[in-house]
Design an enzyme around this catalytic site. Structure first.
Site, PDB file in Angstrom:
ATOM      1  NE  ARG A 145       5.978  57.338  23.802  1.00 22.56           N
ATOM      2  CZ  ARG A 145       6.263  55.975  25.049  1.00 22.56           C
ATOM      3  NH1 ARG A 145       5.347  56.323  25.827  1.00 22.56           N
ATOM      4  NH2 ARG A 145       6.594  55.126  24.593  1.00 22.56           N
ATOM      5  CG  HIS A 152       8.562  53.863  34.217  1.00 18.21           C
ATOM      6  ND1 HIS A 152       8.463  51.666  34.204  1.00 18.21           N
ATOM      7  CD2 HIS A 152       8.938  54.532  33.545  1.00 18.21           C
ATOM      8  CE1 HIS A 152       8.266  52.368  33.098  1.00 18.21           C
ATOM      9  NE2 HIS A 152       8.462  53.234  32.653  1.00 18.21           N
ATOM     10  CD  GLN A 191       1.361  56.725  30.300  1.00 19.53           C
ATOM     11  OE1 GLN A 191       1.129  58.123  30.294  1.00 19.53           O
ATOM     12  NE2 GLN A 191       1.589  55.889  29.082  1.00 19.53           N
ATOM     13  CG  HIS A 230      10.289  57.401  30.616  1.00 19.65           C
ATOM     14  ND1 HIS A 230       9.292  58.266  31.038  1.00 19.65           N
ATOM     15  CD2 HIS A 230      10.219  55.904  30.288  1.00 19.65           C
ATOM     16  CE1 HIS A 230       8.199  57.068  30.807  1.00 19.65           C
ATOM     17  NE2 HIS A 230       8.458  56.109  30.847  1.00 19.65           N
ATOM     18  CD  GLU A 253       4.909  54.912  33.413  1.00 11.78           C
ATOM     19  OE1 GLU A 253       5.840  56.034  33.437  1.00 11.78           O
ATOM     20  OE2 GLU A 253       4.883  54.535  33.774  1.00 11.78           O
TER      21      GLU A 253
HETATM   22  C1  BGC Z   1       5.482  53.995  28.733  1.00 11.03           C
HETATM   23  C2  BGC Z   1       5.345  53.267  28.732  1.00 11.03           C
HETATM   24  C3  BGC Z   1       7.321  52.406  27.995  1.00 11.03           C
HETATM   25  C4  BGC Z   1       7.214  52.085  29.449  1.00 11.03           C
HETATM   26  C5  BGC Z   1       8.907  51.416  29.198  1.00 11.03           C
HETATM   27  C6  BGC Z   1       5.752  54.072  30.453  1.00 11.03           C
HETATM   28  O1  BGC Z   1       6.550  54.544  31.017  1.00 11.03           O
HETATM   29  O2  BGC Z   1       4.445  54.824  28.768  1.00 11.03           O
HETATM   30  O3  BGC Z   1       5.373  53.658  26.318  1.00 11.03           O
HETATM   31  O4  BGC Z   1       6.893  51.379  26.707  1.00 11.03           O
HETATM   32  O5  BGC Z   1       7.676  52.832  30.187  1.00 11.03           O
HETATM   33  O6  BGC Z   1       9.569  52.547  28.309  1.00 11.03           O
END
Ligand code: BGC
Length: 405
Positions: free
Chosen positions: A125, A224, A336, A150, A364
């Site tokens: 973010r 992801h 993450q 993202h 991630e």
């Molecule tokens: C984020 C989440 C999100 C997910 C899918 C993750 O990388 O941290 O908050 O919901 O991606 O978008």
């Protein structure tokens, strides 16, 4: 069926030239592989067609031990990944779909879980979709409340990449290239990106990221994939043992933007320095777990120096029933850990099973979220003349016993 004829088959043997065999009627060999024992295998088939008529291809990459991944050039998405359990049985451990339509559907776009996709230009973010650089303020596309997530509305997960299969001494794989034009999703600079997936003979998936720009711009590329080491569609991941090589994490506000603090994990439910079941503390009364609806946080990896070029161990995940072990190493300073809290059972995966709450986890590798607005975080700004390079390695194995720390 996602695989339609004609398909082409690229067989890569030791020193052999790439062999191209065109088959008129495909019997979908790419979909049920996992039995291939050749040194390295690449197959290409059509996966589907985008609304504008462009073709999306799927590449099947397998190693001599039977590990097999399928990747599409739309979003660089890993649509499946088969690895053996402790009995040598193969299962697909990556959440995703069998058809392009499913990735393009409204239900999917609304839920937007980014299954298996390459993420950019900025993974994670950026607060209010804004940052200042060189005296200018840039406004990015917002797609997560007021925040940019993202890469925006049409990040690198939703574009068609150019794909080049290859083999080298390490294994076989794909080079994916995409040029993001100046101003795309609000970012300055024309960014030339290249991501290489290599499936090695040592049962590793190596992901190399590379980018150059013609104007200073933030870059934070990641992958992801959601994993369920018991096999996708097989339920909760709360029994998986997680180890994260991090003594600290970056706490967030209720919109998941870091507060700027680097907080020690010791004595908190964020301490994964010893392998611990994901579910053991996830329901504890803890403000950070409330904000994340579970784990959805950036961990500050014990080795923060991304410049040495070495990928060091970041996380290790083990699932007791299958014995599957996933080890992730990276050159990045953060990771993450997202425990699939927003999965809500409204998406049906490859086995026809709904992807329920916390039925997959993502790890991630990345720079910290919102770094362009946080002066004390390692910089994510790429300057013209520099080359962005990071590497993440996923190693797949299986073992009976829980791993040590
Ligand atoms: C984020 C989440 C999100 C997910 C899918 C993750 O990388 O941290 O908050 O919901 O991606 O978008």
């Amino acid at each position: 069926m996602p695989f339609t004829s004609p398909f082409s088959r690229l067989t890569l043997g030791a020193g052999a030239a790439v062999l191209l065999i065109a088959a008129a009627q495909a019997e979908d060999p790419a979909a049920d592989g996992g039995d291939d024992r050749r040194a390295g295998t690449l197959e290409k088939a059509t996966f589907g067609e985008l609304p504008d008529g462009r073709t999306v291809d799927v590449y099947r990459i397998a190693n001599a031990n039977g590990i097999e991944m399928r990747v599409i050039n739309y979003g660089g998405i890993i649509v499946s990944l088969k690895t053996p359990d402790k009995h040598g049985e193969f299962d697909d451990i990556a959440l995703g779909f069998d058809s392009l339509e499913a990735y393009l559907s409204d239900t999917y776009r609304q839920a937007n879980p980014y299954f298996g996709a390459l993420i950019g230009r900025y993974g994670n973010r950026i607060a209010d979709g804004r940052f200042s650089l060189g005296g200018e303020t840039y406004s990015l596309a917002t797609n997560d409340g007021d925040n940019h997530l993202h890469g925006g509305q049409q990040g690198l997960d939703k574009v068609l990449w150019q794909a080049e299969p290859f083999e080298n001494d390490e294994g076989a794989g794909l080079v994916l290239s995409y040029t993001s034009e100046d101003g795309e999703e609000g970012y300055p600079g024309r960014l030339e990106t290249q991501v290489t997936y290599t499936l090695t003979a040592a049962d590793e998936l190596v992901v190399d990221y590379r980018a150059t720009t013609d104007k200073a711009t933030p870059v934070n590329l990641t992958q992801h994939s959601y994993f369920n080491l018991e096999g996708e569609g097989s339920g909760s991941i709360l029994d998986h043992y997680m180890m994260i090589n991090a003594d600290a994490f970056t706490p967030v506000d209720d919109t998941l933007i870091p507060t700027g603090e680097i907080r020690p994990v010791e004595g908190t439910p964020f301490d994964f320095t010893q392998p611990t079941p994901i579910g053991e503390r996830i329901e504890q009364d803890n403000e950070q777990l409330t904000f994340g609806k579970g784990y959805d946080h950036n961990f500050v990896l014990a080795r923060q120096d991304a410049s040495s070029g070495d990928a060091l161990l970041a996380a290790r995940v083990w699932e007791p029933d299958s014995g599957r072990l996933l080890e992730i190493s990276t050159t990045e300073p953060g990771i993450q850990f997202y425990s699939g809290n927003f999965l809500a059972g409204d998406l049906t995966g490859k086995q026809g099973q709904a992807y329920e709450h916390r039925s997959g986890f993502a790890l991630e590798t990345q720079h910290y979220p919102d770094s362009p607005n946080q002066a004390n975080f390692p910089s994510t700004i790429l300057e013209p003349g520099e080359t962005y390079r990071t590497r993440t390695i996923y190693r797949f194995s299986a073992q009976e016993e829980a791993p040590g720390s």
